[in-house]
Enzyme design. Structure first.
Site, short mmCIF file in Angstrom:
data_model
loop_
_atom_site.label_atom_id
_atom_site.label_comp_id
_atom_site.label_asym_id
_atom_site.label_seq_id
_atom_site.Cartn_x
_atom_site.Cartn_y
_atom_site.Cartn_z
N HIS A 1 1.72 4.53 -2.86
CA HIS A 1 1.69 6.02 -2.60
C HIS A 1 3.12 6.46 -3.16
O HIS A 1 2.93 7.65 -3.88
CB HIS A 1 1.47 6.29 -1.21
CG HIS A 1 0.06 6.21 -0.68
ND1 HIS A 1 -0.89 6.78 -1.23
CD2 HIS A 1 -0.43 5.47 0.54
CE1 HIS A 1 -2.20 6.28 -0.71
NE2 HIS A 1 -1.74 5.47 0.48
N ASP B 1 -7.37 7.53 2.94
CA ASP B 1 -7.02 8.11 1.76
C ASP B 1 -8.42 8.53 0.93
O ASP B 1 -8.20 9.70 -0.06
CB ASP B 1 -6.36 7.07 0.91
CG ASP B 1 -5.17 6.61 1.59
OD1 ASP B 1 -4.42 7.39 2.34
OD2 ASP B 1 -4.75 5.21 1.47
N HIS C 1 0.95 -1.14 -0.03
CA HIS C 1 -0.02 -0.01 0.09
C HIS C 1 0.95 1.20 0.04
O HIS C 1 0.78 2.10 -0.69
CB HIS C 1 -1.04 0.03 1.33
CG HIS C 1 -1.77 0.96 1.30
ND1 HIS C 1 -3.23 0.91 1.12
CD2 HIS C 1 -1.66 2.49 1.81
CE1 HIS C 1 -3.80 2.16 1.10
NE2 HIS C 1 -2.74 3.04 1.56
N GLU C 2 1.92 1.33 1.06
CA GLU C 2 2.68 2.67 1.32
C GLU C 2 3.54 2.52 -0.29
O GLU C 2 3.88 3.88 -0.61
CB GLU C 2 3.35 2.44 2.42
CG GLU C 2 2.74 2.62 3.67
CD GLU C 2 1.72 3.64 3.87
OE1 GLU C 2 1.89 4.50 3.15
OE2 GLU C 2 0.51 3.44 4.18
#
Length: 373
Positions: free
Chosen positions: A247, A318, A243-244
């Site tokens: 980003h 988010d 997930h990170e």
């Protein structure tokens, strides 16, 4: 009589201005919380003081302790959070009637000043649009002073100012600290310096080093690392890492900002964080910049979808931030996918009934389009 209202950011600007005003006037009366407390002030006090009044007689009592004086600079009533007075409304509830009486009495007291009385009334608010229109007409709160965010030089000066009040190490890189705190308020900078001193004390250091300031900036941006957290499973750690990474990769590819840090360690309420900071102070944001930021916010969820073929609840914050930007683009900035230039704020100001479904559908359409891209 001259009325002024100003917008403050983070509280620190307000505190500084309230400290400056007494040095320029004969006497200053600060009213906090928009008269939400019981009256505990001395009626015969001449010193600068803080007073609280209870409705509905509060405007009369406030201006009753601010009589004209024979000096050039007389009394300055300062009303903090003046938006708490609210707007006049149809009296459908008993609270509406009381609020209307407060505003009407406030207006009557301000209109009763002699033009040569030398009384300056200051009001502070974060929400100027919430003020009753009659309060901001000529002869009342008719001057508006917006206190903006500090620029690069201002942030450096603030760091030097607050660092001078602690035992800081020599040779601190204040210009670097200023560059790494774009968009932060004076209150946030004060918090960073205080937290750096706290980190130094926790570590048993005799002075505050640059490393303490760097850690304090990260804490201000993404929150503290919580203690006593139950360790996550390997599956959860892998999902958070994917997930990170989504980003960070999209932020770097679209040049949304400077990717400062990527971590899967919990910070604040987040299970993982990608810290992306702006590279410069900006007051105008292009259409492409807002689109890129939304895509960066959606990239974590997209990475989960691509890698695991399933999304998780970790993208909730988010989606909230992306929805705020999309709604602003559609309803206020004329940047929606359907080409509408209508401002929803103008509709509300005109007291017209509006159906939000069209704006919500347009915002969702924009989000779906950017998510596909």
């Amino acid at each position: 009589m001259l009325g002024e209202r100003r917008k403050r950011f983070g509280g620190c600007s307000e505190v500084i201005l309230n400290r400056v005003v007494p040095s320029l006037t004969w006497s200053t009366i600060s009213v906090v919380g928009c008269f939400s407390k019981e009256d505990g002030a001395r009626a015969d006090a001449d010193d600068d003081e803080e007073r609280s009044f209870s409705p509905p007689s509060l405007p009369r009592r406030l201006f009753g302790v601010a009589p004209p004086r024979p000096s050039i600079s007389s009394t300055t009533p300062t009303v903090d959070e003046i938006d708490g007075i609210g707007k006049r409304a149809e009296q459908t509830r008993s609270s509406d009637a009381e609020s209307n009486r407060i505003i009407n009495q406030f207006l009557a007291e301000m209109d009763g000043f002699d033009g040569a009385a030398g009384v300056l009334v200051l009001g502070a608010t974060n929400f100027p649009n919430s003020l009753d229109p009659a309060l901001v007409r000529e002869g009342r709160f008719d001057r508006s002073i917006a206190v903006g965010l500090p620029g690069l030089d201002d942030r450096e000066a603030l760091f030097r100012l607050y660092a001078g009040k602690i035992t800081a190490a020599a040779g601190l890189d204040f210009p670097q600290l200023a560059r790494n705190t774009v968009g932060l308020t004076p209150a946030a900078i004060a918090y960073i310096v205080n937290h750096a001193a706290l980190l130094a004390a926790r570590g048993g250091a005799n002075q505050v080093e640059m490393a303490h300031f760097v850690d304090a900036v990260e804490t201000c941006r993404i929150g503290e690392q919580p203690s006593g957290v139950t360790p996550m499973s390997a599956t959860d750690r892998k999902r958070i890492a994917v997930h990170e990474a989504g980003h960070a990769l999209v932020a770097a590819a679209l040049k949304v900002g400077r990717v400062e840090k990527v971590t899967i360690l919990p910070r604040g309420q987040a299970l993982g964080v990608t810290l992306v900071t702006p590279v410069e102070d900006k007051r105008l944001h292009m259409y492409s910049e807002l689109r890129n930021r939304i895509q960066m916010l959606l990239a974590g969820r997209g990475a989960e979808q691509l890698y695991f073929h399933e999304v998780s609840s970790g993208a909730g914050q988010d989606l909230q931030e992306a929805s705020k930007i999309a709604l602003s683009m559609v309803g206020a900035l004329g940047m929606g996918p359907r080409g509408s230039l209508l401002s929803l704020q103008a509709v509300r100001d005109a007291h017209l009934d509006s159906d939000p479904r069209e704006a919500l559908e347009a915002a969702d359409e924009l989000l779906q389009q950017l998510n596909q891209e």
